[in-house]
Scaffold this motif. Structure first.
Motif, PDB file in Angstrom:
ATOM      1  N   PRO A 137      44.020  47.354  33.424  1.00 28.27           N
ATOM      2  CA  PRO A 137      45.342  46.835  33.740  1.00 28.27           C
ATOM      3  C   PRO A 137      45.449  46.173  35.107  1.00 28.27           C
ATOM      4  O   PRO A 137      46.119  45.176  35.255  1.00 28.27           O
ATOM      5  N   ALA A 138      44.793  46.723  36.113  1.00 29.52           N
ATOM      6  CA  ALA A 138      44.997  46.187  37.462  1.00 29.52           C
ATOM      7  C   ALA A 138      44.164  44.959  37.736  1.00 29.52           C
ATOM      8  O   ALA A 138      44.491  44.162  38.579  1.00 29.52           O
ATOM      9  N   THR A 139      43.031  44.786  37.027  1.00 30.67           N
ATOM     10  CA  THR A 139      42.096  43.754  37.459  1.00 30.67           C
ATOM     11  C   THR A 139      41.612  42.824  36.377  1.00 30.67           C
ATOM     12  O   THR A 139      41.042  41.807  36.669  1.00 30.67           O
ATOM     13  N   GLY A 140      41.779  43.160  35.119  1.00 32.87           N
ATOM     14  CA  GLY A 140      41.281  42.296  34.065  1.00 32.87           C
ATOM     15  C   GLY A 140      39.788  42.112  34.085  1.00 32.87           C
ATOM     16  O   GLY A 140      39.279  41.087  33.701  1.00 32.87           O
TER      17      GLY A 140
ATOM     18  N   LEU B  84      36.708  47.088  42.973  1.00 29.70           N
ATOM     19  CA  LEU B  84      37.089  46.631  44.305  1.00 29.70           C
ATOM     20  C   LEU B  84      38.600  46.569  44.451  1.00 29.70           C
ATOM     21  O   LEU B  84      39.173  47.029  45.459  1.00 29.70           O
ATOM     22  N   VAL B  85      39.290  46.008  43.454  1.00 31.67           N
ATOM     23  CA  VAL B  85      40.748  45.932  43.517  1.00 31.67           C
ATOM     24  C   VAL B  85      41.360  47.321  43.446  1.00 31.67           C
ATOM     25  O   VAL B  85      42.301  47.645  44.195  1.00 31.67           O
TER      26      VAL B  85
ATOM     27  N   VAL C 131      36.191  40.555  46.389  1.00 28.46           N
ATOM     28  CA  VAL C 131      36.444  40.015  45.053  1.00 28.46           C
ATOM     29  C   VAL C 131      36.242  38.504  45.068  1.00 28.46           C
ATOM     30  O   VAL C 131      35.601  37.934  44.180  1.00 28.46           O
ATOM     31  N   ASP C 132      36.767  37.842  46.093  1.00 25.72           N
ATOM     32  CA  ASP C 132      36.591  36.392  46.209  1.00 25.72           C
ATOM     33  C   ASP C 132      35.111  36.027  46.317  1.00 25.72           C
ATOM     34  O   ASP C 132      34.653  35.045  45.724  1.00 25.72           O
TER      35      ASP C 132
ATOM     36  N   THR D  23      40.135  35.921  38.798  1.00 29.45           N
ATOM     37  CA  THR D  23      40.743  35.298  39.969  1.00 29.45           C
ATOM     38  C   THR D  23      42.262  35.387  39.910  1.00 29.45           C
ATOM     39  O   THR D  23      42.920  35.746  40.897  1.00 29.45           O
ATOM     40  N   ALA D  24      42.831  35.069  38.746  1.00 28.35           N
ATOM     41  CA  ALA D  24      44.286  35.073  38.611  1.00 28.35           C
ATOM     42  C   ALA D  24      44.856  36.463  38.841  1.00 28.35           C
ATOM     43  O   ALA D  24      45.859  36.629  39.553  1.00 28.35           O
ATOM     44  N   LEU D  25      44.227  37.475  38.252  1.00 23.75           N
ATOM     45  CA  LEU D  25      44.753  38.831  38.360  1.00 23.75           C
ATOM     46  C   LEU D  25      44.668  39.361  39.786  1.00 23.75           C
ATOM     47  O   LEU D  25      45.591  40.001  40.283  1.00 23.75           O
ATOM     48  N   ALA D  26      43.534  39.113  40.454  1.00 21.81           N
ATOM     49  CA  ALA D  26      43.358  39.633  41.812  1.00 21.81           C
ATOM     50  C   ALA D  26      44.170  38.839  42.826  1.00 21.81           C
ATOM     51  O   ALA D  26      44.821  39.405  43.710  1.00 21.81           O
ATOM     52  N   ALA D  27      44.159  37.514  42.701  1.00 16.27           N
ATOM     53  CA  ALA D  27      44.808  36.677  43.706  1.00 16.27           C
ATOM     54  C   ALA D  27      46.328  36.755  43.628  1.00 16.27           C
ATOM     55  O   ALA D  27      47.012  36.583  44.650  1.00 16.27           O
TER      56      ALA D  27
END
Length: 571
Positions: free
Chosen positions: A30-33, A414-415, A440-441, A458-462
């Motif tokens: 859920p948090a990071t995909g 990481l997230v 993550v980046d 990228t979308a989920l973390a950013a």
């Protein structure tokens, strides 16, 4: 993580004829995909050429019916383009062995090159934990290393000086199923130096590299896998082992249209190839073609019933909100599991299913069983930490995730670790969290340099922890290729954080339209409904998120409670 298709099972590449699938995202985080690694799930058969005779979840069909189904499916399937076909032919010519083998580094050198990339990510993390400025500088250095990843030579192509050459006998599948993937790859390389025209050996090596990329978080293995699989196809065009490997590689890189195309080509050659049947399901799920995925899983269950198909059958039902059926099928899969890898994989899936429903005690029980079978199984380690955090055992969760990211510097953990640092709120925790998000980046930059589509990650973390414009751009790009509940949710949230709530609302509703029970999706929908002037709907969905899984996210759950309290105060 992204949909739970290919990063689900841990591959055992040593049995090419068993046709094991290699999806890129088995269980959504859920948090990071983030996609998870694939399982061992080994079947005790000699190969794919003979159909199974047992009864699966949906029953059995005759051999004639199964072949007829295969022909019908492949007629309707996506065909590869002529450009792709010609490219494969060209690649095969380029990979022809030289008449006089060139000297190559010693057996371990190739692995060392990849390990250095992973070590670079870890060094960045350590630097970041000390000082933010040093961390960012190390990220830049690591990225420079990543850009050279495609130039890594395929070690098994060349003769090696000073190392004994294996006997000409075929590589034993049991050797590769033994659990030491690095040793198995070294043995395969040695074998292929002695038998360079073994197309099956090249296919197996390619699959081994795909698995190594996932388990070590090292995307530089993907170009090596592509070369090995291309060599196999150059030696024997359209052999189903290598085509199924291509499907697995495409899925691992999040090229799900390509994965579907290669899976369909494989099934034309061998309608019973288990890996291709499973990869086909994964690709259809990841493309958002859920009705087609349901039909594909039933076909696969008729032809090759077993753990890989059972788990996919369960996930297709879970996506429709049928948790009871998903649990029943996973229980059956666990009962049918015998190898440690299968047990770890299925038990972790049961743990994830329980966690999604907010049943943390049951989730921890399943994760404990998974880790008893394989103490290093990443999805179980990560799931246990998540369940510990949701149960109020924050210190244990942080310690567990710190150990995980030291070995597997992947976006998901990481997230999660960064958010736990933020939630804890001690002096220095904000900087520690920022370091995790910067890593993550760095990881996604390495992944992209090696052909991985990292838009969803990228979308989920950013959206929550990075550049919002980048999040929206990545979410739109991913949506342009596939319409899944996960991409709909990611696009909705990216639009929301960019102040485009009216545009976000239809996507947030689409993410929950299948009935999939995901607290993070409900939370996003509720927040967007609140922002667009739908307070009653917002209260309903925020309450539902917290009732379903009150610890779905260290930060998200806290924000959901705050938003709900605000709505209640204005009633």
């Amino acid at each position: 993580m992204s949909p739970r298709t290919n990063d689900g099972e841990r591959e055992q590449p040593g049995q090419p004829d068993a046709g094991r699938p290699a999806p890129q995202a088995r269980r959504p985080e859920p948090a990071t995909g983030r996609p998870t690694p694939e399982p061992e799930a080994r079947r005790a058969t000699s190969g794919d050429d003979a159909p199974e005779t047992g009864t699966g979840i949906t029953g059995s069909v005759s051999d004639a019916e199964a072949v007829s189904d295969a022909e019908a499916e492949t007629r309707d399937s996506d065909e590869p383009t002529e450009a792709r076909a010609s490219g494969e032919a060209a690649e095969g010519r380029e990979l022809a062995l030289p008449a006089q083998p060139e000297p190559a580094p010693v057996a371990g050198d190739e692995r060392v090159a990849g390990d250095e990339r992973v070590a670079a990510v870890r060094r960045v993390g350590e630097a970041g934990r000390r000082w933010r400025a040093v961390h960012l500088g190390a990220c830049a250095a690591m990225l420079a290393v990543a850009l050279t990843a495609g130039a890594v030579a395929l070690g098994a192509v060349h003769e090696q000086r000073g190392v004994p050459v294996a006997a000409a006998a075929a590589v034993s599948p049991g050797l590769l199923a033994g659990g030491d993937l690095d040793a198995s790859i070294t043995a395969l390389q040695t074998h292929l130096r002695a038998q360079p025209r073994d197309f099956g050996g090249w296919a197996t090596l390619g699959l081994a590299y795909v698995e190594q990329a996932r388990t070590k978080g090292d995307p530089s293995r993907y170009p090596q896998a592509e070369q090995a699989l291309g060599r196999s196809l150059a030696l024997r065009a359209d052999n189903d082992q290598a085509l199924a490997g291509r499907a697995a590689l495409a899925a691992a890189r999040h090229d799900f249209a390509g994965a579907l195309s290669f899976a369909d080509r494989t099934l034309k050659q061998n309608p019973y190839n288990e890996r291709a049947l499973s990869s086909r399901i994964d690709a259809l799920v990841e493309l958002g073609r859920y009705d087609d995925a349901d039909a594909a899983v039933r076909t696969a269950d008729q032809r090759r019933p077993g753990v890989p198909v059972f788990t996919r059958y369960a996930y297709v039902h879970e996506l429709r909100g049928d948790v009871a059926t998903a649990r029943r099928v996973l229980d059956r899969a666990l009962a049918a599991s015998s190898s440690p890898g299968d047990i770890a994989y299925v038990a972790a899936q049961l743990g994830q299913l329980a966690w999604n429903q907010g049943d943390y005690a049951t989730a921890l029980t399943h994760y404990a069983r998974a880790l008893a079978a394989d103490e290093n199984y990443l999805p179980a380690l990560e799931g246990r930490a998540r369940a510990q955090a949701a149960s109020g055992r924050q210190a244990e969760a942080i310690k567990g995730l710190e150990l995980i990211v030291a070995r597997y510097p992947l976006p998901g953990p990481l997230v999660e670790l960064g958010e736990l640092y933020e939630a804890r709120g001690r002096a220095g925790d904000a900087a520690k969290a920022a370091d995790q998000y910067a890593l993550v980046d760095a990881w996604t930059a390495i992944a992209r340099a090696n052909g991985v589509n990292a838009d969803l990650d990228t979308a989920l973390a950013a959206a929550d922890h990075g550049d919002r414009a980048t999040a929206l751009r990545a979410a739109r790009d991913d949506w342009s290729r596939r319409h899944t509940v996960h991409t709909a949710d990611a696009l909705a949230w990216a639009l929301h954080v960019n102040g485009k709530d009216a545009e976000a609302l239809p996507y947030a509703r689409q993410a929950t339209a299948t009935g999939y029970r995901n607290a993070s999706f409900l939370y996003h929908l509720g927040v967007i409904e609140k922002a667009t002037g739908h307070p009653q709907d917002a209260r309903t969905h925020l309450s539902a998120a917290l009732k379903l899984n009150p610890g779905f996210s260290a930060l998200g759950a806290r924000e959901a409670r705050t938003a709900l309290k605000s709505l209640e105060a204005t009633k």
